[in-house]
Write a protein that holds these residues in place. Structure first.
Motif, PDB file in Angstrom:
ATOM      1  N   GLY A 266      39.786  28.133  39.958  1.00  0.00           N
ATOM      2  CA  GLY A 266      38.467  28.262  39.350  1.00  0.00           C
ATOM      3  C   GLY A 266      38.524  29.053  38.060  1.00  0.00           C
ATOM      4  N   PHE A 267      39.273  30.153  38.066  1.00  0.00           N
ATOM      5  CA  PHE A 267      39.426  30.960  36.851  1.00  0.00           C
ATOM      6  C   PHE A 267      40.193  30.194  35.781  1.00  0.00           C
ATOM      7  CE2 PHE A 267      42.534  33.593  34.529  1.00  0.00           C
ATOM      8  CZ  PHE A 267      41.671  34.063  33.554  1.00  0.00           C
ATOM      9  N   LEU A 268      41.300  29.561  36.164  1.00  0.00           N
ATOM     10  CA  LEU A 268      42.100  28.840  35.173  1.00  0.00           C
ATOM     11  C   LEU A 268      41.299  27.707  34.533  1.00  0.00           C
ATOM     12  CD1 LEU A 268      45.537  28.794  36.988  1.00  0.00           C
ATOM     13  CD2 LEU A 268      44.848  30.225  35.057  1.00  0.00           C
ATOM     14  N   SER A 269      40.486  27.042  35.332  1.00  0.00           N
ATOM     15  CA  SER A 269      39.625  25.979  34.811  1.00  0.00           C
ATOM     16  C   SER A 269      38.615  26.542  33.812  1.00  0.00           C
ATOM     17  CB  SER A 269      38.907  25.291  35.975  1.00  0.00           C
ATOM     18  OG  SER A 269      37.997  24.343  35.501  1.00  0.00           O
ATOM     19  N   GLU A 270      38.021  27.679  34.139  1.00  0.00           N
ATOM     20  CA  GLU A 270      37.059  28.323  33.237  1.00  0.00           C
ATOM     21  C   GLU A 270      37.744  28.778  31.941  1.00  0.00           C
ATOM     22  OE1 GLU A 270      33.240  29.495  33.390  1.00  0.00           O
ATOM     23  OE2 GLU A 270      33.940  27.462  33.736  1.00  0.00           O
ATOM     24  N   ALA A 271      38.915  29.360  32.058  1.00  0.00           N
ATOM     25  CA  ALA A 271      39.639  29.808  30.867  1.00  0.00           C
ATOM     26  C   ALA A 271      39.916  28.620  29.944  1.00  0.00           C
ATOM     27  CB  ALA A 271      40.927  30.512  31.263  1.00  0.00           C
ATOM     28  N   TYR A 272      40.352  27.511  30.521  1.00  0.00           N
ATOM     29  CA  TYR A 272      40.622  26.303  29.735  1.00  0.00           C
ATOM     30  C   TYR A 272      39.335  25.800  29.062  1.00  0.00           C
ATOM     31  CZ  TYR A 272      42.012  21.549  28.566  1.00  0.00           C
ATOM     32  OH  TYR A 272      42.251  20.377  27.897  1.00  0.00           O
ATOM     33  N   ARG A 273      38.240  25.810  29.802  1.00  0.00           N
ATOM     34  CA  ARG A 273      36.962  25.312  29.287  1.00  0.00           C
ATOM     35  C   ARG A 273      36.465  26.136  28.101  1.00  0.00           C
ATOM     36  NH1 ARG A 273      31.851  26.779  29.369  1.00  0.00           N
ATOM     37  NH2 ARG A 273      32.133  28.486  30.864  1.00  0.00           N
ATOM     38  N   ILE A 274      36.556  27.468  28.207  1.00  0.00           N
ATOM     39  CA  ILE A 274      35.958  28.305  27.160  1.00  0.00           C
ATOM     40  C   ILE A 274      36.863  28.530  25.955  1.00  0.00           C
ATOM     41  CG2 ILE A 274      34.467  29.474  28.817  1.00  0.00           C
ATOM     42  CD1 ILE A 274      36.316  31.973  28.416  1.00  0.00           C
ATOM     43  N   LEU A 275      38.174  28.356  26.108  1.00  0.00           N
ATOM     44  CA  LEU A 275      39.081  28.610  24.982  1.00  0.00           C
ATOM     45  C   LEU A 275      38.890  27.600  23.855  1.00  0.00           C
ATOM     46  CD1 LEU A 275      42.488  29.542  26.623  1.00  0.00           C
ATOM     47  CD2 LEU A 275      41.227  30.897  24.945  1.00  0.00           C
ATOM     48  N   LYS A 276      38.971  28.098  22.618  1.00  0.00           N
ATOM     49  CA  LYS A 276      38.978  27.208  21.460  1.00  0.00           C
ATOM     50  C   LYS A 276      40.226  26.333  21.527  1.00  0.00           C
ATOM     51  CE  LYS A 276      36.446  29.940  18.125  1.00  0.00           C
ATOM     52  NZ  LYS A 276      36.422  30.527  16.799  1.00  0.00           N
ATOM     53  N   PRO A 277      40.207  25.168  20.890  1.00  0.00           N
ATOM     54  CA  PRO A 277      41.432  24.361  20.819  1.00  0.00           C
ATOM     55  C   PRO A 277      42.577  25.205  20.267  1.00  0.00           C
ATOM     56  CG  PRO A 277      39.560  23.111  20.003  1.00  0.00           C
ATOM     57  CD  PRO A 277      39.079  24.531  20.213  1.00  0.00           C
ATOM     58  N   ASN A 278      43.728  25.082  20.864  1.00  0.00           N
ATOM     59  CA  ASN A 278      44.917  25.875  20.525  1.00  0.00           C
ATOM     60  C   ASN A 278      44.743  27.355  20.830  1.00  0.00           C
ATOM     61  OD1 ASN A 278      46.397  23.602  19.495  1.00  0.00           O
ATOM     62  ND2 ASN A 278      45.069  23.715  17.695  1.00  0.00           N
ATOM     63  N   GLY A 279      43.758  27.699  21.665  1.00  0.00           N
ATOM     64  CA  GLY A 279      43.570  29.078  22.088  1.00  0.00           C
ATOM     65  C   GLY A 279      44.718  29.525  22.977  1.00  0.00           C
ATOM     66  N   VAL A 280      44.792  30.823  23.222  1.00  0.00           N
ATOM     67  CA  VAL A 280      45.907  31.407  23.951  1.00  0.00           C
ATOM     68  C   VAL A 280      45.406  32.103  25.221  1.00  0.00           C
ATOM     69  CG1 VAL A 280      47.734  33.153  23.811  1.00  0.00           C
ATOM     70  CG2 VAL A 280      47.209  31.756  21.823  1.00  0.00           C
ATOM     71  N   LEU A 281      46.107  31.872  26.324  1.00  0.00           N
ATOM     72  CA  LEU A 281      45.854  32.553  27.597  1.00  0.00           C
ATOM     73  C   LEU A 281      47.055  33.449  27.870  1.00  0.00           C
ATOM     74  CD1 LEU A 281      44.223  32.859  30.271  1.00  0.00           C
ATOM     75  CD2 LEU A 281      45.540  30.909  31.136  1.00  0.00           C
ATOM     76  N   ILE A 282      46.811  34.751  27.962  1.00  0.00           N
ATOM     77  CA  ILE A 282      47.881  35.724  28.217  1.00  0.00           C
ATOM     78  C   ILE A 282      47.523  36.481  29.488  1.00  0.00           C
ATOM     79  CG2 ILE A 282      49.107  37.768  27.388  1.00  0.00           C
ATOM     80  CD1 ILE A 282      48.367  36.891  24.521  1.00  0.00           C
ATOM     81  N   LEU A 283      48.375  36.374  30.507  1.00  0.00           N
ATOM     82  CA  LEU A 283      48.123  37.036  31.787  1.00  0.00           C
ATOM     83  C   LEU A 283      49.366  37.774  32.240  1.00  0.00           C
ATOM     84  CD1 LEU A 283      46.422  34.046  33.642  1.00  0.00           C
ATOM     85  CD2 LEU A 283      45.275  35.936  32.486  1.00  0.00           C
TER      86      LEU A 283
END
Length: 125
Positions: free
Chosen positions: A81-98
């Motif tokens: 659920g979190f990963l889906s939300e992160a993907y949805r809200i990130l700008k194109p070519n956005g970065v996810l750092i965990l």
């Protein structure tokens, strides 16, 4: 990995906030988010643009908003659920750092006590 140089950065599970300290992002670009009101009241805390009190599986952002989503020691609330939300809200070519805690530490903070040797062996296999 470095955070994007422009745009907003959403720090999930922020606690006291660590994005400036760990990644050098300016406070004016950081939005801190945590589902715990107690975490938002911790002091001292990093400065930020805004704080959100909400669940990471339902982030109140429109699509393609922040340039980056970051989280430090996020194991207790990670999930699809979190990963889906992160993907949805990130700008194109956005970065996810965990970052995630060590298995033993994560277990302890969930109140499961110390793992046995056999549990550790099974978790590693």
């Amino acid at each position: 990995m470095s955070p994007p140089q422009k745009g907003l950065i959403l720090e999930v599970g922020c606690g006291r906030g660590r994005t400036n300290e760990y990644l050098g992002v300016a406070a004016a670009r950081i939005i801190q988010m945590d589902s715990s009101a107690a975490m938002h009241s911790l002091s001292p805390r990093e400065e930020c643009l805004a704080q959100l009190h909400c669940d990471c599986r339902s982030i109140p952002f429109a699509n393609s908003q922040p340039s980056g989503v970051v989280g430090f020691l996020v194991d207790p609330f990670m999930g699809l659920g979190f990963l889906s939300e992160a993907y949805r809200i990130l700008k194109p070519n956005g970065v996810l750092i965990l970052t995630t805690p060590a298995y033993e530490w994560g277990r302890a903070i969930r109140g499961e006590g110390d793992p046995t040797d056999s549990e550790l062996s099974n978790a590693i296999l």
